[in-house]
Write an enzyme that holds these catalytic residues in place. Structure first.
Site, PDB file in Angstrom:
ATOM      1  N   TYR A 174       0.818  -1.225   0.000  1.00 29.60           N
ATOM      2  CA  TYR A 174       0.000   0.000   0.000  1.00 29.60           C
ATOM      3  C   TYR A 174       0.849   1.270   0.000  1.00 29.60           C
ATOM      4  O   TYR A 174       0.430   2.294  -0.512  1.00 29.60           O
ATOM      5  CB  TYR A 174      -0.911   0.024   1.232  1.00 29.60           C
ATOM      6  N   LYS A 202       3.710 -15.322   3.406  1.00 26.72           N
ATOM      7  CA  LYS A 202       3.976 -16.104   2.189  1.00 26.72           C
ATOM      8  C   LYS A 202       5.495 -16.307   2.141  1.00 26.72           C
ATOM      9  O   LYS A 202       6.179 -15.916   1.198  1.00 26.72           O
ATOM     10  CB  LYS A 202       3.426 -15.343   0.972  1.00 26.72           C
ATOM     11  N   ASP A 217      -2.263 -18.512   1.504  1.00 24.50           N
ATOM     12  CA  ASP A 217      -3.191 -19.281   0.665  1.00 24.50           C
ATOM     13  C   ASP A 217      -3.880 -20.375   1.488  1.00 24.50           C
ATOM     14  O   ASP A 217      -5.092 -20.553   1.426  1.00 24.50           O
ATOM     15  CB  ASP A 217      -2.490 -19.844  -0.590  1.00 24.50           C
ATOM     16  N   ASP A 257      -6.210  -7.217   4.267  1.00 26.73           N
ATOM     17  CA  ASP A 257      -7.347  -6.643   3.543  1.00 26.73           C
ATOM     18  C   ASP A 257      -8.189  -7.758   2.934  1.00 26.73           C
ATOM     19  O   ASP A 257      -9.415  -7.792   3.079  1.00 26.73           O
ATOM     20  CB  ASP A 257      -6.826  -5.702   2.450  1.00 26.73           C
ATOM     21  N   ASP A 291     -12.144  -9.528   4.372  1.00 22.75           N
ATOM     22  CA  ASP A 291     -13.382  -9.587   3.570  1.00 22.75           C
ATOM     23  C   ASP A 291     -13.896 -11.020   3.545  1.00 22.75           C
ATOM     24  O   ASP A 291     -15.088 -11.275   3.670  1.00 22.75           O
ATOM     25  CB  ASP A 291     -13.132  -9.115   2.126  1.00 22.75           C
TER      26      ASP A 291
END
Ligand code: IPM
Ligand code: MN
Length: 366
Positions: A141, A189, A221, A245, A249
């Site tokens: 970001y 990751k 993942d 983020d 969701d």
């Protein structure tokens, strides 16, 4: 108790849901004799239209003079063609940076005993209660350099994390886990990214200071699948900005709808509270938006900034009560007994809160 709150309704459904959060905060203030003052300012697309900037100077100044900031949502398709740093979202990112909060707390809970709010099977959902801690000021970001190359024939972003950035958000996760079920799952990751390898090293090292908290690591993942197949296996989930983020969701499925998730951003100069959902321009102004995420964010404000734990809990209990009684906004899955508009839902939470206070007063009077 005196509190100055800067209110940034923003775009789309932001103003509608913020209105209901304010209704509840005002009710709490009136019934408990607190002095809450609200100052409204512009942000996002609304601010671009009024001031030519998504984060005008008066907005930043008022935020800095406040004890907390309550935000609705930003984003509007009419600005889709603008450069990233001119869009409504740039206002929110600029605000986050200016206020300095790096730890974004996003609880995802299965409201009980009404598992039918969630599309996840009741036996899988159980009593899921996850606290996501999303690092909010680093990663893709904000990393530099970023941009387009040539005639937009390539583009690039930078993912960067310093040891200090990882450690400070990690500390928030371990401290909060201590007050919960004492488990931190750090998500990265590390099989591919150097930033994640550093993340894992720093969190592992930090974990030694918290021997009472169980720490495990998971790839993002794999985590994204486990959130849906085994949500009860998590307590605190700690992760970097973009992973957080996306995962939050997804985790909205635990509560039942993206409209129900709240967030608190702490650790900086001024705390920022905002629902996890976006501006949902397709349903804006129609009374269809779910205000529970905004109201639950107001409850987090009472808890984290005002240190009014009992009032925060009262608001959260009122939300639970409303859902238990079968009231829904159209976004919540399952059998809706009574479908309410945004405003009706806000008023219903206020009513359940009033009833709870009346019951408590009657109890203390005998
Ligand atoms: C969120 C939102 C924001 C983000 C957008 C609006 C910039 O999706 O708070 O989750 O990506 O952080
Ligand atoms: Mn998001």
């Amino acid at each position: 108790m005196k509190l100055n709150i800067c209110v940034l309704p923003g775009d789309g459904i932001g103003p509608e849901v913020t209105r209901e959060a304010l209704r509840v905060l005002k009710f709490v203030a009136e019934s408990q004799g607190y002095d809450f003052r609200f100052t409204e300012r512009a942000i996002g697309g609304t601010a671009i239209k009024q001031f030519g900037s998504p984060l005008p100077q008066p907005t930043i100044e008022t935020c800095h003079k406040s004890d907390a900031v309550l935000l609705g949502a930003v984003g509007s398709p009419e600005f889709d063609n603008l450069a990233a740093d001119k869009r409504p979202e740039a206002g929110l990112l600029g605000l986050r940076k200016a206020l300095g909060g790096f730890a974004n707390l996003r609880p995802a809970i299965a409201y009980q005993p009404i598992a039918d709010c969630s599309p996840i099977k009741a036996e899988v959902l159980g009593k899921s209660d996850i606290l996501f801690i999303r690092e909010l000021l680093g990663g893709l970001y904000f990393g530099q350099p970023r941009g387009f190359e040539g005639n937009r024939d390539a583009a690039f972003n930078t993912m960067r994390y310093t040891v200090e950035e990882i450690e400070r958000v990690g500390r928030v996760a371990f401290e909060l886990a201590r007050k919960r079920r004492k488990k931190v799952t750090s998500v990265d990751k590390a099989n591919v990214l150097e930033t994640s390898q550093l993340w894992r090293e720093v969190i592992t090292c930090l974990g030694k200071e918290y021997p009472d908290v169980k720490l495990d690591h998971m790839y993002v993942d794999a985590c994204s699948m486990k959130i849906i197949t085994s949500p009860t296996s998590f307590d605190v989930v700690l992760t970097e900005n973009l992973f957080g983020d996306i995962l939050t969701d997804e985790a909205a499925a635990i509560s039942g709808s993206l409209g129900m998730l709240a967030s608190a951003t702490i650790g900086g100069k001024i705390d920022l509270f905002e629902p996890v959902h976006g501006s949902a321009p397709d349903i804006a102004g129609k009374g269809l938006a779910n205000p529970l995420g905004a109201i639950a964010s107001a409850a987090m404000l009472l808890r984290h900034t005002a240190k009014l734990e009992n009032d925060a809990r009262d608001v959260e209990d009122a939300i639970q009560e409303v859902l238990r009684a079968g009231y829904r906004t159209p976004d919540i899955k399952g059998k809706s007994k009574y479908v309410l508009s945004t405003e009706q839902m806000g008023k219903m939470v206020e009513q359940k809160l009033a009833e709870a206070l009346d019951r408590r007063r009657a109890y203390h009077a005998v």
